[in-house]
Design a protein around this motif. Structure first.
Motif, PDB file in Angstrom:
ATOM      1  N   ASP A  61      23.504 -27.423  13.743  1.00 37.60           N
ATOM      2  CA  ASP A  61      22.651 -26.322  13.295  1.00 37.60           C
ATOM      3  C   ASP A  61      23.489 -25.063  13.143  1.00 37.60           C
ATOM      4  N   GLN A  62      23.042 -24.193  12.267  1.00 35.55           N
ATOM      5  CA  GLN A  62      23.783 -22.962  12.005  1.00 35.55           C
ATOM      6  C   GLN A  62      22.823 -21.771  12.006  1.00 35.55           C
ATOM      7  N   PHE A  63      23.368 -20.556  11.844  1.00 39.44           N
ATOM      8  CA  PHE A  63      22.571 -19.329  11.869  1.00 39.44           C
ATOM      9  C   PHE A  63      22.667 -18.594  10.545  1.00 39.44           C
ATOM     10  N   HIS A  64      21.517 -18.005  10.163  1.00 42.16           N
ATOM     11  CA  HIS A  64      21.463 -17.186   8.953  1.00 42.16           C
ATOM     12  C   HIS A  64      21.145 -15.750   9.357  1.00 42.16           C
ATOM     13  N   ARG A  65      21.899 -14.799   8.842  1.00 45.92           N
ATOM     14  CA  ARG A  65      21.730 -13.401   9.207  1.00 45.92           C
ATOM     15  C   ARG A  65      20.608 -12.780   8.367  1.00 45.92           C
ATOM     16  N   VAL A  66      19.655 -12.116   9.049  1.00 46.60           N
ATOM     17  CA  VAL A  66      18.560 -11.394   8.405  1.00 46.60           C
ATOM     18  C   VAL A  66      18.752  -9.921   8.759  1.00 46.60           C
ATOM     19  N   SER A  67      18.902  -9.073   7.734  1.00 46.29           N
ATOM     20  CA  SER A  67      19.334  -7.691   7.952  1.00 46.29           C
ATOM     21  C   SER A  67      18.211  -6.680   7.778  1.00 46.29           C
ATOM     22  N   GLN A 123      29.094 -15.918  23.122  1.00 45.78           N
ATOM     23  CA  GLN A 123      28.294 -16.605  24.129  1.00 45.78           C
ATOM     24  C   GLN A 123      26.804 -16.511  23.822  1.00 45.78           C
ATOM     25  N   CYS A 124      26.353 -15.374  23.286  1.00 45.09           N
ATOM     26  CA  CYS A 124      24.937 -15.204  22.916  1.00 45.09           C
ATOM     27  C   CYS A 124      24.543 -16.234  21.867  1.00 45.09           C
ATOM     28  N   GLU A 125      25.424 -16.407  20.845  1.00 47.82           N
ATOM     29  CA  GLU A 125      25.155 -17.405  19.807  1.00 47.82           C
ATOM     30  C   GLU A 125      25.133 -18.802  20.380  1.00 47.82           C
ATOM     31  N   ASN A 169      20.063 -24.255  23.068  1.00 43.68           N
ATOM     32  CA  ASN A 169      18.727 -24.239  23.676  1.00 43.68           C
ATOM     33  C   ASN A 169      17.707 -24.593  22.601  1.00 43.68           C
ATOM     34  N   CYS A 170      17.007 -25.734  22.783  1.00 45.93           N
ATOM     35  CA  CYS A 170      16.076 -26.224  21.749  1.00 45.93           C
ATOM     36  C   CYS A 170      14.968 -25.228  21.455  1.00 45.93           C
ATOM     37  N   SER A 171      14.537 -24.459  22.455  1.00 42.91           N
ATOM     38  CA  SER A 171      13.411 -23.555  22.250  1.00 42.91           C
ATOM     39  C   SER A 171      13.825 -22.253  21.601  1.00 42.91           C
ATOM     40  N   CYS A 172      15.107 -22.005  21.442  1.00 46.15           N
ATOM     41  CA  CYS A 172      15.572 -20.746  20.868  1.00 46.15           C
ATOM     42  C   CYS A 172      15.501 -20.816  19.337  1.00 46.15           C
ATOM     43  N   SER A 173      14.783 -19.845  18.748  1.00 41.17           N
ATOM     44  CA  SER A 173      14.625 -19.810  17.293  1.00 41.17           C
ATOM     45  C   SER A 173      15.576 -18.823  16.632  1.00 41.17           C
ATOM     46  N   ALA A 174      15.949 -17.753  17.344  1.00 38.87           N
ATOM     47  CA  ALA A 174      16.805 -16.722  16.756  1.00 38.87           C
ATOM     48  C   ALA A 174      17.401 -15.874  17.882  1.00 38.87           C
ATOM     49  N   TYR A 175      18.488 -15.128  17.541  1.00 40.59           N
ATOM     50  CA  TYR A 175      19.075 -14.211  18.524  1.00 40.59           C
ATOM     51  C   TYR A 175      19.549 -12.963  17.814  1.00 40.59           C
ATOM     52  N   SER A 176      19.760 -11.939  18.650  1.00 36.75           N
ATOM     53  CA  SER A 176      20.319 -10.682  18.152  1.00 36.75           C
ATOM     54  C   SER A 176      21.292 -10.157  19.205  1.00 36.75           C
ATOM     55  N   TYR A 177      22.421  -9.626  18.719  1.00 39.86           N
ATOM     56  CA  TYR A 177      23.382  -9.014  19.651  1.00 39.86           C
ATOM     57  C   TYR A 177      23.621  -7.593  19.169  1.00 39.86           C
ATOM     58  N   GLN A 214      17.207  -3.419  12.375  1.00 43.43           N
ATOM     59  CA  GLN A 214      18.308  -4.113  13.041  1.00 43.43           C
ATOM     60  C   GLN A 214      18.486  -5.472  12.386  1.00 43.43           C
ATOM     61  N   ASP A 215      19.597  -6.138  12.748  1.00 41.72           N
ATOM     62  CA  ASP A 215      19.866  -7.484  12.235  1.00 41.72           C
ATOM     63  C   ASP A 215      19.562  -8.507  13.321  1.00 41.72           C
ATOM     64  N   PHE A 216      19.220  -9.722  12.892  1.00 39.58           N
ATOM     65  CA  PHE A 216      19.108 -10.839  13.842  1.00 39.58           C
ATOM     66  C   PHE A 216      19.526 -12.107  13.114  1.00 39.58           C
ATOM     67  N   TYR A 217      19.747 -13.170  13.888  1.00 38.26           N
ATOM     68  CA  TYR A 217      20.292 -14.415  13.356  1.00 38.26           C
ATOM     69  C   TYR A 217      19.283 -15.536  13.573  1.00 38.26           C
ATOM     70  N   LEU A 218      18.887 -16.152  12.466  1.00 34.55           N
ATOM     71  CA  LEU A 218      17.855 -17.192  12.453  1.00 34.55           C
ATOM     72  C   LEU A 218      18.511 -18.560  12.485  1.00 34.55           C
ATOM     73  N   LYS A 219      18.081 -19.395  13.412  1.00 38.67           N
ATOM     74  CA  LYS A 219      18.628 -20.743  13.529  1.00 38.67           C
ATOM     75  C   LYS A 219      18.009 -21.646  12.459  1.00 38.67           C
ATOM     76  N   LEU A 220      18.884 -22.339  11.696  1.00 40.36           N
ATOM     77  CA  LEU A 220      18.428 -23.242  10.644  1.00 40.36           C
ATOM     78  C   LEU A 220      19.208 -24.546  10.705  1.00 40.36           C
ATOM     79  N   ALA A 221      18.630 -25.586  10.099  1.00 42.67           N
ATOM     80  CA  ALA A 221      19.379 -26.839   9.951  1.00 42.67           C
ATOM     81  C   ALA A 221      20.550 -26.601   9.009  1.00 42.67           C
TER      82      ALA A 221
END
Length: 1436
Positions: A470-476, A494-496, A502-510, A536-543
């Motif tokens: 899985d990878q992350f897509h940046r939403v700005s 480490q945040c990423e 973590n299966c329940s994690c949908s997105a993160y922001s640092y 702010q920006d955050f990172y969305l987890k995607l396939a």
């Protein structure tokens, strides 16, 4: 048209300082234009001579605009005026119509009145005419005003108000908009635009202007109108209390020590005032929240509410129902504002305060400048608005409001949707890698369903099958999602990593060395514009596939393999199904049914379903139609067992000796493939040794047949309904059966037939209960409690839980028909012991005739002061004759207090306390209040049954007469239910009036059989003193009893009363009091009169032997007995077939079109006017009289003294107002005006009299022109010839001699048990009688029934009475005779004969024959000495 440059300059380049506000169109700025402004006009008129008219004109225009906006109501305001010496004159007004300028010609609409203070003292009250009411589009009137306090025992009416000490707020009654409803409200006193800030009774409005606001003697604040009161407070105080309106707008209830017992600030409406709180207090159990109005003209609670987040997030939420609508963002302690309301940061008016603790959390505010008037309001659209009053412009200024846009509405775009704040067309779109969850809804602009992932996440696995993680897509530049979680971390990598693993994690922001993650759905995302730097920006987890843009070759291989596998499998499945369906059926004659796969332990597994789709997949043998037909001897009639809705059932037999029952789908049946499929599936699932077995089926072409086990010993249906005598008893029980064993079996049986399947025991439970003596609780809860309580210490609580569950069902109107098991056990045990049953029952919905029976607690016969009974309790009269409690009629969920017979098995309500107001909450109680009155009370609403004043304690007692009495300590009756009858007239009641006491005793029907509220029919004693009882339909006469005959002790038009041996009637008449009442000769009999919903008065007696009410007589019986059914000068023919009404001779219908529609109430008018008093007509002819024979005379006669018939005629002839006369038994009776309620009696009725109708001579001259003679001659001849043929035919038909019923051998009747009506044996063709049934002579039928004696009468139905008859050969028959009063006739008789002839069966009553002579129509049936199925179903 002005240039943009000049407009820009006038607003100082649209500076923020000149901004006045913002609406849907856009912002509004203050502009210093070139035209004369008010400031310039003021400078030009320094003395301000025209200021008032200027202000008035401005205000007038403002009101006019609001009129167009339909912002109308009746709200409170004050009008400011100044006299010549500058004094401020404040006058309260009442708004009643459109706004008018002061000094205009409409000013005379204003009326002066007194002024109250600002307080309602205990005992004071306020009325609608005392309220200051005004708003846009209204008219003002002066109103009274109190001080600021209402003391205990005082009240204010609708024309009065109270005003706070400083004149800031006013309280009184108001009616919003065009409404006629009254509410108690508080509004600003110094604000010219009427503004309601608090409503007391928003969940219950009043409609009568007599409503008052009062402080009751018990210290509580109450709104009261008639019998209904609304409790604003529920406090208990030993000292006197008073209600005071403070200058903060807070209404407080205080005791003598000025301690606040209650305050309106704890119960906000839609307005948040300075000093109020918004939050909660866990210790006190308080929640401070706002609730919007339902509409701008309806202050009842709306759909939007504003609350503090109880989870402690520090946010304020606006909810739409229970759904989140908007969130304020968290509270910023430093900035003293909510994060999403940036306008609060530039605030210099409000001083906000935020308090937070475990027990109490709230926000409140004050005003820096106390002279300013400010408020927050939650409006009907769900927006929270901050408002300030601008005195200079006389209007409210809106500083800010939220939410402003769609994107600020909570979760507007749903999960994983993002809202674009500045979009023009569509605001919502899905995040990258996601798509709409409900595309059709999105096309309709409903995006609340949000988005779903296009490809599932790898979720926790280190690599995909193709090695892609899985990878992350940046939403700005977004407003981050709600409900973040902060993680301790060493850096962005480490945040990423933490989110990725973590299966329940949908997105993160640092951000700023802080790791924030979101789990589950992402809600409330908002895409900000490029010029907005708050995002702010955050990172969305995607396939990985959603980001790579490529699809690997390995995936193509997988898809290819799966597709091929599915195709091959499907081909084999289809081939197998078709092969199976083509399989030839088994031979039923040779099949070994003892080895059938459907045995007693059969259960349907998932792999053994009946079918999938429409393809048959059940493991049941399928037999050939040839073998099935052979087994039943070609479905011969001898093998037919019966027939149902599906079709006939036949007995079949195989060559191996097995007997089966074959159920064949009838071509006439409305059922088909679906019903067969459902039945087979159901029976297959329910296979058990005690249930009939399904052996197989036969499906060929149009034939659909099911093959069942044959039951030689009959079915359960027979043992439930068809047994005689001891057939049901097991031989084992012939010996003495111990009582406790019988009780156990009955108890288990009750458990097994409970309404809810979840409450029934399983088979293992039943086996266990049969084998031991344990507590038998049918529900899982009771079994579990028994397991936890093996010693049985908690048996009482077990019973209580049973009752509790029973009541819980009852309050929803779906009560179980089985009472609590333990209660049944005790009840049955008492019966077997021969004891009187002390366990009480309660009426709820679903019982017999629309009610339901439950066990309930019972008091004595009295409710003492301070006591109350709940919906599960009753009181019973000392002798056990009557019971009082709550009941719910029919399927209703409404609760009423009623009285019913205790000893009558058929539930019969005789009195209803609160029939004009029902309650819906099962917490409702009936109580005797501390002031001595009887009251029904639920929550804030109470219904006063009584309104007495007593200095001593009172109690309510139910007597054995059915009378509920309220008495004091000296046993003096202060009130009794007999003075307020419902629809039932009981022995001891009165029907009439008492002028001295101002009482009227009358009956009012129920609205419907399931609604005891007052109906359209009422029964009253004639207040004019005619001695008659009237039934009214609304205010229109419907039926009259005729005058009272003191000698015959009966009303003249109720002949049945003369045959009375049960009722002892008493008639009392005087100037002050006139009434009729009655008693029962035999006090052990139960009798009543009831006015039913159809408007009939019925005399009823309870027959204990048959457990049913017997109706001795009822009125009106026919249309002709309905008062003035044919209108003025119309006469009603009681025995007419088609049309009952016709006009008297010399008259014609007044409204012919209405008569064509069978509405004859308009009556008739004369064809020719009377000569009326003149000695001669123009042609010398005087008025004459026409004799009308054998009628019931018109109403309202007048008796004249006269010397004979000639003088009587002369008196009427010479009096213009006289319409008719009668001379009978040397008594002259005349009628003036319209003749009403005329009835033509039949020839065999000797109760009629003759009267003489005054007509114009031309109507009686007898002269007819020669042309008319020719017409009359032809018509007369034609009618004569036709009549002769008709009479000859009828006589020829009637001459056929009927059989002699006394000598007829009924054992050889052609209508035997196998009788079925063939096509050639139809009852008749057209009107020709063709049925093969004996026709008996009327003489023999009359002799067999002893001339239809009352001793032989078995009962009566809609067709007519039924008598028992006996022939000389000893045969007993039942003779059903068509009543002359019945609305039925030839068609009904014909249909009944046809139907019964078709349904002849050994288990159905036989039709032996009939009798038709003249008007007599009689059916002769088999007599049933052991009663009917109806008795065994309902009468045991």
């Amino acid at each position: 048209m002005f240039s943009f440059v000049s407009v820009s300059a006038a607003t100082n380049n649209f500076s923020i300082e000149n901004k006045l506000g913002e609406g849907g169109f856009g912002p509004v700025y203050k502009c210093m234009g070139g035209s004369k402004t008010l400031r310039e006009r003021k400078a030009a008129e320094p003395a301000g001579e025209n200021q008032d008219s200027c202000d008035d004109e401005c205000k007038g225009k403002e009101w006019k605009k609001r009129d167009k906006m339909k912002y109308q109501g009746k709200l409170g305001m004050s009008f400011r005026d100044e006299n010549e010496d500058g004094r401020d004159l404040r006058k309260p007004f009442l708004h009643t119509g459109n706004w008018y300028r002061k000094g205009s010609r409409q000013s005379n609409m204003m009326r002066s009145s007194q002024a109250f203070t600002d307080t309602i003292l205990q005992g004071q009250s306020l009325t609608t005419s005392q309220t200051i009411i005004s708003t846009a589009g209204f008219h003002l009137e002066f109103a009274d005003a109190f001080t600021d306090t209402i003391s205990q025992g005082q009240s204010i009416t609708t024309s009065q108000t109270i005003i706070s000490a400083g004149g800031e707020f006013e309280l009184g009654f108001f009616s919003p908009g065009n409404s006629t409803k009254y509410y108690v409200g508080i509004w600003y006193k110094k604000v010219s635009e009427p503004t309601i800030v608090w409503v007391a009774n928003r969940d219950y409005s009043f409609t009568d202007p007599s409503v008052v606001l009062t402080v009751r003697t018990d210290g509580n604040l109450e709104v009261w109108e008639g019998k209904i009161s609304y409790r604003l407070t529920s406090i208990s105080s030993n000292s006197k209390t008073s209600a005071t309106l403070l200058d903060s707008g807070n209404l407080v209830l205080r005791n003598n020590n000025s301690r606040i017992l209650w305050q309106s600030f704890d119960y906000p409406s839609h307005t948040f005032l300075p000093g109020m709180k918004l939050g909660y207090d866990k210790r006190a159990g308080k929640t401070w929240s706002l609730v919007s109005w339902k509409s701008t003209e309806d202050p009842s609670p709306g759909v939007f509410s504003m609350k503090y987040d109880p989870k402690g997030s520090g946010q304020i939420f606006i909810l739409q129902g229970s759904t989140m609508y908007w969130a304020s963002g968290t509270w910023d302690r430093d900035g003293q504002a909510f994060s999403l309301i940036r306008e609060m940061r530039s605030n210099d008016v409000f001083n906000f305060s935020y308090s937070f603790s475990k027990e109490q959390t709230y926000i409140n505010y004050s005003i820096y400048n106390s002279s300013k008037i400010c408020r927050f309001v939650l409006d009907v659209s769900g927006q929270i608005k901050q408002m300030s009053w601008l005195e200079a412009s006389h209007q409210w200024h809106m500083f800010w409001f939220q939410p402003k846009k769609q994107c600020e509405v909570y979760a507007y775009c749903g999960p994983f949707g993002i809202c674009h704040d500045h979009a023009v067309d569509r605001f919502c779109e899905c995040l990258p890698g996601l798509e709409p969850g409900f595309p059709n809804n999105w096309n309709l602009n409903d995006t609340s369903g949000g988005c779903v992932r296009k490809a599932d996440l790898q979720c926790g696995n280190s690599t995909h099958d193709n090695g892609e993680r899985d990878q992350f897509h940046r939403v700005s530049n977004v407003r981050l999602p709600d409900y973040p979680l902060t993680l301790p971390t060493s850096g962005a990598m480490q945040c990423e990593s933490d989110c990725l693993n973590n299966c329940s994690c949908s997105a993160y922001s640092y951000y700023m060395e802080k790791c924030t993650v979101w789990g589950g759905d992402l809600l409330n995302l908002q895409q900000l514009s490029d010029d907005n730097s708050n995002g702010q920006d955050f990172y969305l987890k995607l396939a990985a596939s959603e980001l790579s843009g490529k699809v690997s070759s390995s995936k193509w291989k997988v898809w290819l393999i799966v597709t091929l596998a599915i195709s091959v499998t499907s081909a084999f499945v289809i081939w197998g199904i078709q092969r199976r369906l083509r399989r030839k059926g088994e031979n039923l004659l040779l099949f070994d049914l003892s080895n059938s796969s459907v045995d007693t332990n059969y259960e349907l597994s998932e792999a053994n379903k009946l079918w999938r789709g429409e393809k048959k997949e059940v493991d049941l043998p399928m037999f050939s139609f040839v073998s099935v037909s052979a087994a039943t001897n070609n479905f011969s009639i001898e093998n037919k067992l019966g027939e149902g809705g599906f079709g006939p059932v036949y007995k079949g037999k195989s060559q191996k000796g097995y007997e089966v029952a074959l159920k064949r789908l009838s071509k006439r049946s409305g059922q088909g493939w679906e019903e067969l499929k459902n039945e087979a599936m159901l029976i297959a699932k329910l296979q058990h040794k005690n249930l009939v077995k399904l052996f197989g089926c036969c499906i060929e072409q149009d034939e659909k047949i099911l093959i069942y086990e044959y039951m030689p010993n009959k079915s359960l249906d027979f043992f439930l309904f068809g047994f005689r005598g001891q057939e049901l008893m097991d031989p084992v029980l012939e010996e003495t059966l111990p009582r406790h064993i019988l009780l156990k079996y009955i108890n288990i049986g009750l458990l097994c037939v409970q309404e809810s399947a979840n409450d029934r025991p399983t088979m293992s439970d039943v086996v266990s209960m049969l084998g031991n003596e344990s507590c038998m609780g049918g529900s899982k809860t009771l079994r579990e409690r028994k397991a936890a309580d093996p010693a049985g210490e908690n048996q009482d609580s077990c019973d209580d839980e049973c009752k509790g569950k029973e009541w819980k069902k009852g309050k929803n109107g779906r009560c179980s028909s089985i009472a609590t098991t333990q209660g049944c056990r005790i009840f049955l045990e008492d019966i077997l012991k021969g004891k009187s049953v002390e366990r009480r029952f309660r009426l709820t919905s679903g019982w017999a005739t629309g009610f339901h029976l439950e066990f309930a607690d019972a008091f004595t016969d009295t409710i003492s002061q301070g006591q109350s009974i709940t919906t599960s309790q009753t009181i019973i009269s000392a002798g056990g004759e009557f019971e009082l409690g709550f009941f719910s009629p029919g399927n209703s969920t409404k609760y009423y207090v009623g009285i019913w017979y205790k000893k009558v098995s058929e539930p019969t309500i005789v009195w209803v306390a609160n029939r004009d107001y029902s309650f819906t909450d099962p917490s409702v109680v009936l109580t005797v209040r501390t002031d001595g009155n009887l009251e029904v009370w639920e929550g804030k609403i109470s219904y006063r049954v009584t309104s007495i004043s007593s200095n001593s304690k009172t109690s309510a007692t139910l007597l054995d007469s059915g009378n509920l009495v309220l008495r004091n300590n000296n046993s003096s009756i202060l009130w009794q239910s007999f003075d307020y009858p419902s629809d039932t007239f009981l022995p001891g009641m009165k029907l009439g009036y008492d002028k001295r006491a101002g009482k009227t005793w009358s009956l009012v029907s129920w609205k419907s059989t399931e609604d005891p509220s007052p109906g359209v029919f009422s029964m009253k004693y004639d207040p004019k003193g005619s001695g008659q009882i009237f039934i009214l339909q609304g205010s229109t006469m419907y039926w009259a009893s005729g005058t009272w005959d003191r000698d015959g002790q009966a009303f003249s038009l109720i002949s049945e009363m003369r045959l009375n041996e049960v009722f002892n009637f008493s008639y009392s008449f005087s100037k002050e009091e006139s009434y009729i009442n009655y008693s029962i000769y035999n006090s052990s009999k139960i009798c009543r009169f009831v006015l039913d919903v159809s408007g009939q008065i019925k005399q009823m007696s309870w027959l204990e032997a048959s457990h049913q009410w017997h109706m001795f007589w009822f009125q009106p019986k026919t249309q002709c007995e309905v008062y003035a059914y044919c209108g003025p000068f119309g006469i009603c023919h009681d025995h007419a077939v088609d049309r009952f009404c016709e006009c008297l001779p010399g008259f014609e219908p007044g409204f012919p079109n209405n008569w064509n529609l069978n509405d004859t109430s308009g009556g008739c008018v004369r064809k020719a006017d009377l000569q009326c008093g003149n000695s001669t007509h123009d042609n010398g002819e005087r008025d004459q009289f026409y004799r009308v024979s054998n009628v019931r005379l018109p109403d309202y006669p007048l008796t004249l003294p006269t010397s004979g018939a000639m003088q009587c005629e002369s008196d009427c002839l010479n009096n213009c107002s006289c319409s008719a006369y009668s001379y009978y038994m040397e008594k002259c009776t005349v009628w003036g005006g319209d003749l009403l309620n005329l009835q033509q009696l039949s020839d065999d009725n000797s109760n009629g009299q003759d009267f003489y109708l005054k007509l114009a001579a031309s109507e009686l001259s007898g002269k007819v022109s020669s042309s008319k003679w020719k017409v009359w001659l032809i018509v007369t001849l034609a009618i004569s010839v036709t009549s002769a043929f008709v009479i000859w035919g009828i006589r020829r038909r009637l001459r056929r001699k009927g059989e002699n019923l006394l000598l007829f051998d009924l054992s050889n009747s052609s209508v035997d048990t196998n009788y079925e009506l063939s096509e050639t044996s139809k009852l008749w063709s057209g009107e020709k009688k063709e049925v093969d049934l004996p026709m008996f002579s009327f003489a023999s039928v009359s002799a067999a029934t002893n001339n239809f004696s009352i001793e032989n009468k078995l009962g009566e139905g809609g067709f007519g009475p039924v008598y028992k008859g006996k022939s000389q050969k000893g045969y007993e028959v039942a003779v059903k005779r068509l009543s002359k009063r019945s609305g039925q006739g030839w068609e009904e008789l014909k249909n009944e004969v046809m139907l019964i002839a078709k349904l002849q069966h050994k288990n159905l009553v036989k039709l032996f024959g009939y009798c038709i002579e003249k008007d007599e129509k009689i059916l002769i049936y088999e007599y049933m000495p052991n009663k009917s199925l109806d008795f065994f179903l309902f009468g045991l």
